[in-house]
Structure formats: structure tokens, C-alpha cells
Design a protein around this motif. Structure first.
Motif, PDB file in Angstrom:
ATOM      1  N   GLU B 193       0.829  -1.204   0.000  1.00  0.00           N
ATOM      2  CA  GLU B 193       0.000   0.000   0.000  1.00  0.00           C
ATOM      3  C   GLU B 193       0.864   1.256   0.000  1.00  0.00           C
ATOM      4  O   GLU B 193       0.572   2.238  -0.690  1.00  0.00           O
ATOM      5  N   ILE B 194       1.953   1.211   0.757  1.00  0.00           N
ATOM      6  CA  ILE B 194       2.842   2.372   0.848  1.00  0.00           C
ATOM      7  C   ILE B 194       3.483   2.663  -0.497  1.00  0.00           C
ATOM      8  O   ILE B 194       3.481   3.802  -0.970  1.00  0.00           O
ATOM      9  N   MET B 195       4.022   1.597  -1.130  1.00  0.00           N
ATOM     10  CA  MET B 195       4.732   1.814  -2.396  1.00  0.00           C
ATOM     11  C   MET B 195       3.773   2.291  -3.475  1.00  0.00           C
ATOM     12  O   MET B 195       4.130   3.115  -4.323  1.00  0.00           O
ATOM     13  N   GLU B 196       2.555   1.793  -3.415  1.00  0.00           N
ATOM     14  CA  GLU B 196       1.553   2.243  -4.378  1.00  0.00           C
ATOM     15  C   GLU B 196       1.264   3.730  -4.201  1.00  0.00           C
ATOM     16  O   GLU B 196       1.121   4.484  -5.157  1.00  0.00           O
ATOM     17  N   ASN B 197       1.188   4.162  -2.943  1.00  0.00           N
ATOM     18  CA  ASN B 197       0.883   5.567  -2.676  1.00  0.00           C
ATOM     19  C   ASN B 197       2.069   6.493  -2.882  1.00  0.00           C
ATOM     20  O   ASN B 197       1.902   7.680  -3.129  1.00  0.00           O
ATOM     21  N   LEU B 198       3.287   5.933  -2.752  1.00  0.00           N
ATOM     22  CA  LEU B 198       4.482   6.763  -2.908  1.00  0.00           C
ATOM     23  C   LEU B 198       4.829   7.014  -4.369  1.00  0.00           C
ATOM     24  O   LEU B 198       5.659   7.865  -4.668  1.00  0.00           O
ATOM     25  N   ASP B 199       4.219   6.266  -5.251  1.00  0.00           N
ATOM     26  CA  ASP B 199       4.562   6.340  -6.669  1.00  0.00           C
ATOM     27  C   ASP B 199       4.502   7.758  -7.189  1.00  0.00           C
ATOM     28  O   ASP B 199       3.492   8.440  -7.041  1.00  0.00           O
TER      29      ASP B 199
END
Lengths: 220, 312
Positions: B193-199
Motif C-alpha cells: 500500500e505504501i509503495m503504491e501511494n508513494l509512486d
């Protein structure tokens, strides 16, 4: 760097991003290295995932710029989009690509609708997709506040067929595929996309300047 | 010169071919069309002429855009795969699987309404009783279970020492966007979820101070598949002062403000794989109370029309 090579990079303890979006979270999250050992009926992946053809153009969309300092001008957003491996001659598509350059996005979409070419449809669909992507993914606020900064074609695969001529002669038939690339930029389009030809008064001034700069060699 | 030019122009005007009435100006099909110049004048031998070209099956790289496998029946998918000569997919996989985190928050903690909003001197404050962890029997039982694996576990120590530091380190790692580094402070489920949002974003985060000491509010223990494979989840209440600025791909401010710190009340869930000797406490998720609204609404900064100020 192709999409497949990115997927095979060894990240030991992490579920690969490409595979997580379609999964419903279950009781246990499982470590699985990305596997696609068996062929599947290919469906449209996320963002029209393209495994064949040009890979570099959409990578520009991944480029992240550092935050602008208080004194700096805000950076205009840009979106790179493409439609690859379309059954059309790239040279014919080039004409439509040229028309659209430097136009405001809505104007471009409107104009291209009235061009009696197969390429016009390709360009139109790509522009509409790009505009949608801009608003949804690249933080473009107003969908009409975009203009076509770059629009060009590329040669796709060519499948060679054969046709008969008189006297037992054979000719080649080229079934051509094309790629279409477009880059939209946020803001209002520039007055001149290409440097314009100087008008009469400007030409006169240039000529006068030229004449004044004439020099006799060796003189002071 | 002029005669040559007129000759050239006259070549374009083929005798006998006239422009038909064009009713629609679009490139969509219309009943009236300009007569084609690419047709042979004698239609008699069209078929034979057609046989000259040897037909080739051309691939269509865009045909799957109209497919919707979720709406297609099994028969349709099978027939399409047979057309392409693709063998059916094997269901079983012979790969070792490592379960290192659970997929969801078990029995999520329900925060009391109005928590953290009443000030100490207000009349509401005494009404919002802080229920101590010792009064929560299930949480205490779970804490005892954790002590079976980790003898030195104490909820109070965990909250004050470990929880806040993991929280801070996680955010600092998030600023670097290093997936492996974030993964040491965060479980795999949260990491995705974090990596998806950090994109395509830049984050600037600063931790000012803790307004209230971190408290453990909820502990649960769960076994996955077998009774021995145990995970523990601890929900901590963090009341901190932070400043956050999220910038988009082009460095433009998307959300928040780096300069103004804000009071943040959060319920953070930490998880640990107890059965694993090398398991560590990692952030598993956050609890967004139902009274807050439907999830977290990410409202990016938008331009607002400037109205003319009326002169007084």
C-alpha cells in the motif's frame, strides 16, 4: 529497460507491485516470486501494459522532479503517451501527427475528427486517452489546460507478403505497422510551434542589419 | 513554362471522375463519398486481379482491448486460447511459500468517539474515560501469550520505547522511497500500500514531538493455518505533532504544508511473527475510525477562482 526485466529483478522479501493490485487481501500474504511460466490469454493490463514494441517513451512518466523552491517558477506537468503496433503506414500517419503539433488538446481532438484518414482515428484515440491519464494520474487540474508538445510516429514491424506480376514475376507487399507517440504539456500552447517565417517589415530590418554588418577585409 | 505547369495540373484531374457530394465532413462512414481514384477502370477481371496478392494473416495487437475476461464464459476463453494455440494454464505451483505477515487487521480496535478532541480543562474530558489496558481481559490474555515467546515483553515499555521509534524510522525511510529499507519497519501487506501511494511523489515529513505518551490500546494474537504459527498485533495510540508536505511528480505541492506542524492522533497497528525467531515488530496498518468518515479522503490542492474583493 523492458517491463519484463524490471519484473525479474530480485527483491527477496517483497511481493511484486505488478501482482498485488489485482489481489484481494486474504488472511495470509504470501511471498511469491513473480512467475509467468505458463502462457495466459493476454488481457489489457494496467495502463495498457505493453510487452512488445517500444518501452522507453512511457518511462518518462516515471521521472520524478524535486520540489520547486519558493522562488522558482512551478514546473508544468507533462504526460507521455503512445499507441503502438497499429496496422497503418508510419509515413501516412506522420501527416496527421504533424497536424496536431502545437495545438491545444481540445482543438487537436476536434480537428483530427474531420481528417479523412485511418491515422486520424488512431491519433484521436491516443489524445483522448492521454488527456484522461493526465487528469487521473499526473495531477493535471484542468483537462483543457493541455497542449500537444510532441507528436511523432515510429516504424513498427513490417510483415512481408508476396504478389504475382505478369510473366511469372513476383513482387513484395509490405504490411506496415506504426507507433504513435504524443507528449502533452500543461499550459496554453505557444504562439509559434516552429519559428515563423519573418514578415515583410522584419525581413527589411534583417536585410538592413546584414548590410550594416558588411566589412571590408583587413579594414578597421 | 506555363504550358508545362498546366500539363502537370491537368494530370491530377482524371477525366470521367467527379467529386461526389460529400454530406458528412467527418471521417466516419457516410453514404456519399468522393469517388475512389484507386480503382481499376475495368471491374470485369477484379477477382483475378485479387488472386494475384497472396493473403497473409495479419496480427492485430489491439484486439484484446475489447475483451473482458470477467464477463467472458469459460467456453469463450477456451476457444480464444485454442485459436492462438495457447495451452491451458496449470493451476498448481511447486514453489515454497513463506508466510511472513497476515493479510488484515484482526478484530480491529474501535476508537472512542471524540478521542483527543476534548482539552483537559473542558467539561467533556472527564466523560471520555481512558480505559486502561489492564481492564481489557482479551488484550491482557494476548499479552501473556506474547510473553510465552518474548519473556521481556511489556506493553508499557513497548509503547514508549519501540513503537514511537519504529513509527519515526518508517517515515524517514518512506522519504527515501527505498523499498527494502521501508520493508524492515513495515509488513509486506502495508508495504504494498505504501509503495503504491508513494509512486511519483516526493514526501517531506518532520516529527516535532509527542503530545501524549504512546499507549497500547489493543492486543490480539492469531494463528495462521497451524496452531503453532502465531502472529501478534498491537494497536498503539500515538498523539504527535508532525509536519507533512507531499509533492507531485513535478515538484508542485499536492497536499499538506511543510511549514505548519499539525497535531496527529493515530491508531497504528504493529505486527510480529512470534513463531519466527527473527520476527520483529513492524507496522501493519492504521485504524481509521468509522466516525471519521469513509476512509481517508486525499484532497489534493486545487486552484480556486479569485473573487474580486469589494472595496469597503
Amino acid at each position: 529497460m523492458s517491463a519484463t526485466s524490471m519484473m525479474n529483478r530480485h527483491w527477496p522479501r517483497v511481493l511484486h507491485r505488478f501482482y498485488q493490485l489485482d489481489r484481494v487481501p486474504t488472511l495470509s500474504s504470501i511471498h511469491v516470486h513473480p512467475i509467468s511460466t505458463t502462457a495466459k490469454l493476454e488481457t489489457k493490463g494496467r495502463e495498457g501494459m505493453n510487452t512488445q514494441g517500444p518501452q522507453g517513451w512511457p518511462l518518462y512518466n516515471k521521472q520524478v522532479y524535486p520540489p520547486t523552491e519558493p522562488g522558482e517558477k512551478p514546473r508544468p506537468a507533462f504526460i507521455c503517451h503512445m499507441k503502438v503496433n497499429v496496422k497503418y503506414s508510419p509515413l501516412k500517419l506522420w501527416y496527421v501527427a504533424c497536424l496536431v503539433r502545437g495545438m491545444q488538446i481540445d482543438e487537436a481532438i476536434r480537428q483530427v475528427e474531420y481528417i479523412k484518414k485511418k491515422g486520424a482515428n488512431i491519433v484521436r484515440e491516443t489524445l483522448i486517452e492521454a488527456r484522461e491519464l493526465a487528469v487521473q494520474k499526473h495531477n493535471v487540474e484542468f483537462r483543457s489546460n493541455l497542449w500537444v508538445a510532441e507528436s511523432f510516429t515510429g516504424k513498427g514491424i513490417v510483415i512481408k507478403g508476396v504478389r504475382k506480376h505478369a510473366r511469372g514475376r513476383i513482387g513484395a507487399v509490405h504490411y506496415r505497422y506504426a507507433h504513435y507517440f504524443v507528449r502533452l504539456e500543461e499550459g496554453s500552447p505557444p504562439d509559434h510551434y516552429y519559428t515563423p517565417k519573418p514578415d515583410g517589415p522584419q525581413m527589411l530590418l534583417d536585410w538592413i542589419k546584414e548590410r550594416r554588418e558588411l566589412k571590408i577585409e583587413g579594414s578597421y | 513554362m506555363l504550358s508545362v505547369l498546366s500539363q502537370r495540373i491537368s494530370q491530377w484531374i482524371v477525366p470521367g471522375v467527379q467529386a461526389g457530394f460529400v454530406r458528412s465532413l467527418t471521417n466516419k462512414k457516410s453514404p456519399y463519398q468522393i469517388k475512389a481514384h484507386n480503382k481499376h477502370w475495368n471491374p470485369k477481371f477484379r477477382k483475378l486481379r485479387g488472386l494475384k496478392v497472396i493473403k497473409v494473416d495479419l496480427p492485430n495487437f489491439h484486439e484484446n482491448e475489447s475483451w473482458k475476461p470477467s464477463e467472458m464464459s469459460g467456453e469463450e476463453i477456451r476457444s480464444k486460447m485454442k485459436e492462438k494455440g495457447i495451452q491451458p494454464v496449470r493451476n498448481w505451483q511447486e514453489k515454497p511459500l513463506e508466510l511472513s505477515c497476515t493479510g488484515d487487521i484482526v478484530e480491529p480496535y474501535i476508537p472512542p468517539e471524540g478521542d483527543g478532541k476534548a482539552s483537559i480543562i473542558s467539561t467533556d474530558f472527564p466523560k471520555q474515560k481512558i480505559i486502561r489496558l489492564e481492564k481489557k481481559s482479551r488484550s491482557m490474555w494476548a499479552a501473556r501469550k506474547i510473553r510465552q515467546f518474548d519473556e521481556e515483553f511489556d506493553p508499557y515499555n513497548f509503547a514508549t520505547q519501540e513503537a514511537t521509534s519504529i513509527y519515526i524510522k518508517m517515515h524517514e525511510a518512506m522519504m527515501t522511497k527505498d523499498e527494502y529499507k521501508i520493508g524492515t519497519y513495515v509488513t509486506e501487506k502495508a508495504l504494498l500500500e505504501i509503495m503504491e501511494n508513494l509512486d511519483c511523489k516526493t514526501i517531506r515529513w518532520k516529527f516535532m514531538e509527542s503530545i501524549e505518551p504512546t499507549r497500547v490500546v489493543h492486543i490480539r494474537v492469531i494463528d495462521v493455518i497451524s496452531k503453532d504459527n502465531i502472529f501478534a498485533q498491537i494497536t498503539c495510540r500515538l498523539h504527535t505533532k508532525q509536519s507533512l508536505g507531499i509533492y507531485d511528480r513535478f515538484g508542485r505541492l499536492l497536499y499538506g504544508n511543510e511549514l505548519t506542524p499539525k497535531d496527529v492522533l493515530e491508531y497504528v497497528v504493529f505486527e510480529r511473527h512470534l513463531s519466527n525467531l527473527y520476527g520483529s515488530w513492524r507496522i501493519h496498518g492504521k485504524i481509521i475510525p468509522s466516525w471519521k468518515g469513509v476512509g481517508f479522503e486525499f484532497q489534493p490542492i486545487r486552484t480556486v477562482a479569485v473573487t474580486e474583493q469589494k472595496s469597503l
